[in-house]
Design an enzyme around this catalytic site. Sequence first.
Site, PDB file in Angstrom:
ATOM      1  CG  PHE A 127      -5.345   0.800   0.690  1.00 57.20           C
ATOM      2  CD1 PHE A 127      -5.828   0.602   1.903  1.00 57.20           C
ATOM      3  CD2 PHE A 127      -4.180   1.577   0.090  1.00 57.20           C
ATOM      4  CE1 PHE A 127      -5.271   1.461   2.712  1.00 57.20           C
ATOM      5  CE2 PHE A 127      -3.654   1.943   1.336  1.00 57.20           C
ATOM      6  CZ  PHE A 127      -4.112   2.035   2.469  1.00 57.20           C
ATOM      7  CG  ASP A 200      -2.443  -4.398  -3.639  1.00 56.37           C
ATOM      8  OD1 ASP A 200      -2.064  -5.323  -2.614  1.00 56.37           O
ATOM      9  OD2 ASP A 200      -2.588  -3.296  -3.415  1.00 56.37           O
ATOM     10  CE1 TYR A 225       1.829  -2.120   5.536  1.00 57.59           C
ATOM     11  CE2 TYR A 225       3.929  -1.789   4.499  1.00 57.59           C
ATOM     12  CZ  TYR A 225       2.931  -1.501   4.587  1.00 57.59           C
ATOM     13  OH  TYR A 225       2.145  -0.503   3.583  1.00 57.59           O
ATOM     14  CE  LYS A 226      -1.680  -3.957   4.557  1.00 53.85           C
ATOM     15  NZ  LYS A 226      -2.166  -3.161   5.528  1.00 53.85           N
ATOM     16  NE  ARG A 370      -8.824  -2.840   8.341  1.00 56.84           N
ATOM     17  CZ  ARG A 370      -7.948  -2.751   7.585  1.00 56.84           C
ATOM     18  NH1 ARG A 370      -7.585  -3.029   6.385  1.00 56.84           N
ATOM     19  NH2 ARG A 370      -6.578  -2.310   8.402  1.00 56.84           N
TER      20      ARG A 370
END
Lengths: 411, 411
Positions: A127, A200, A225-226, A370
């Site tokens: 990312f 990560d 927050y995912k 995705r």
Amino acid sequence: MTSTTRSDCARRDDEDPLAGFRREFLLPEGVVYLDGNSLGALPAAAPARIARTVEQEWGERLIASWNDAGWWDKPRTLGAMLAPLVGAGPHEVVVGDGTSANLFKALVAALRLNPERRVVLGETGNFPTDLYITGGVAEIMGAVERRVDADRRAALAGALAAGDVAVLLLSHVDYRTGALRDMAEITRLAHANGALVVWDLCHSVGALPVELAGCGVDFAVGCTYKYLNAGPGAPAFVFAAERHHGAARQPLTGWHGHARPFDFSAEYAPADGASSFLSGSQPVVAAAALEASLDLWQRVDLHQLREKSLALTELFIESTGSAGLELVTPREGGRRGSQVALRHPQGYAIVQALIARGVVGDFRAPDVLRFGFAPLYLRYTDVFDAASALVEVVRGEEWRDPRFTAAKAVT
Amino acid sequence: MTSTTRSDCARRDDEDPLAGFRREFLLPEGVVYLDGNSLGALPAAAPARIARTVEQEWGERLIASWNDAGWWDKPRTLGAMLAPLVGAGPHEVVVGDGTSANLFKALVAALRLNPERRVVLGETGNFPTDLYITGGVAEIMGAVERRVDADRRAALAGALAAGDVAVLLLSHVDYRTGALRDMAEITRLAHANGALVVWDLCHSVGALPVELAGCGVDFAVGCTYKYLNAGPGAPAFVFAAERHHGAARQPLTGWHGHARPFDFSAEYAPADGASSFLSGSQPVVAAAALEASLDLWQRVDLHQLREKSLALTELFIESTGSAGLELVTPREGGRRGSQVALRHPQGYAIVQALIARGVVGDFRAPDVLRFGFAPLYLRYTDVFDAASALVEVVRGEEWRDPRFTAAKAVT
């Protein structure tokens, strides 16, 4: 085409041991939300928890709440609640700051623990923030950044065998492809070659069991927050293995990381445990949402979660096969996270057409669609319906509508 | 003893042009809150604004709100709303991260802009996080930390005259003494000696007019949870002067600071303006409270604010004179912020005794009683009552009660 019918899916929903969790989320009507890997859904308990923090703790009790409502210790109490989700001890995790800042801290701490070496090994497809922060760390530390394809084991082994890697930074699950990396084996390989590891966990925490201590990981970071459903921009977390406590030194030495902050001492002295990775005051209102979510997560069986996640992604892969999109995600369950990525040159327009039908996934440039599968609030029937919609959108070329090809996505 | 009576104060309240703002805060009954310099009061509009962000933007619109609700741009839109409060242009301020992280970024950026010099000059009595972060920056940058008493002009001038100071970090208003520093003159002095300046505005923003551009300041940071009333741990802000845009490089290079984040480029390219000081995702729910507060601040006349602030602190100093406590804050109005600090060996117990009477100030080790005066929600009669309470507690030795001497404060 899969042989699974919608009735089969309804039956699986009836038998799903995690089915009850769906009621603990507030989900919009008529939407199949396959973007929980970007922003998780709202826990039903969160609004009241937030309102209590705002109206009672802040509004009525004001400054006293730093003690009385436990605000000061939230980074630690929330860290201890989060720890079992990543296979860590309660003193090894603190919640605070963002993923980027925590990555910065962890990478600097790792470089300082391995001072004879100057290379930070990252992955080509990580990312962007991981890449950019690595660059920022390399520059300020006078280190050298190198990148390798994390899914080519020989390349990874070769890069580590060079013998100059101080720290390896990998994503546990790739944000785009959904590939799951073998944390135990790669960590062992890194250590055998004298490198420390930073993982990560943004796309694995809350999506599958993570065993940081079991894998001997040095440092890890992740967002909440995912899959953890703590709300937009909610505080991130950082893990520091107990064996590094005391020795690990991060550079953002704010007063919340001090051993005795209320001495107001003129000199810095790092706190015990992962607390030394804290910097300044943390957003307490945002923490309230995380707490509501972590309350719920204490009751989740992570092995049931993983089982359902694999079943959902498997169902989606099978049921969308006839659309003819290239599967980016590994076909083998053991090598994927809780996400399915497909490739199509018109991926952006297809995602827009699906959103118009109430199936929310997202798009990652240049051509990846995705779909994230949050097992706590998705049903098998949802996945069946979403897969059917995708097949129809692609086969019927619904995406050609100018409404879908025109706009430019932001997230 | 002052000659001002409570009726005089009531009359001043009637004539106060800022009196209407008090209704825009939710304040607990029976409390005179003199700790808004630590945690500001709750804006009346905040709970509904937060609830909208949580229930509608997050709960119903989910990921779409990153675009539709402007979440992605909040650090910039809130920065532009905040900018007039510190005398800055809209592109010179971004909101995000905490004060500690922003200090780290600003100090590193300043050191990089002045590469021939290695000294970071700080002040002996600065808030601990400023001292600790300076130490963290000095270590990672191979710089040298030096400290001086910021209120001894000759010492400050001497330290700058050494000719090796890359950057001077000062607090605009001292967190403990309430002393206000002459930003224009000190910035001029620093520049004349080849140093850049970073100002910490935590105790001045929202307490008095700040003129960053007018004073030629290079960088500044500040929090939003004190006089700006954005709630516990709300995001901080950072100011970067326009003339440094492009050249200033901070090290926490996360993807929100990228020029084109949604290109998902493998290489970092800093955004324009102060946006390059952003790192990762910011707590959107916390930002909602800040937005509610900044809405209100757009209507505040900062010169009326300053005038009232000086009148309130003057009233408190005069009216508590008979208690016999040592005044720590400068007696001259032009040299103080919106705070009065008094010294007493039993300061902690006195503060507790006042809290028991509903007068909330705070204590800073070893012996300082701090009283903050937020002009938007404090009345002259409140200050009169608080001063009377302090005189009675001290002269009647109420603080000797074991309830007040026993406990240990956290904040």
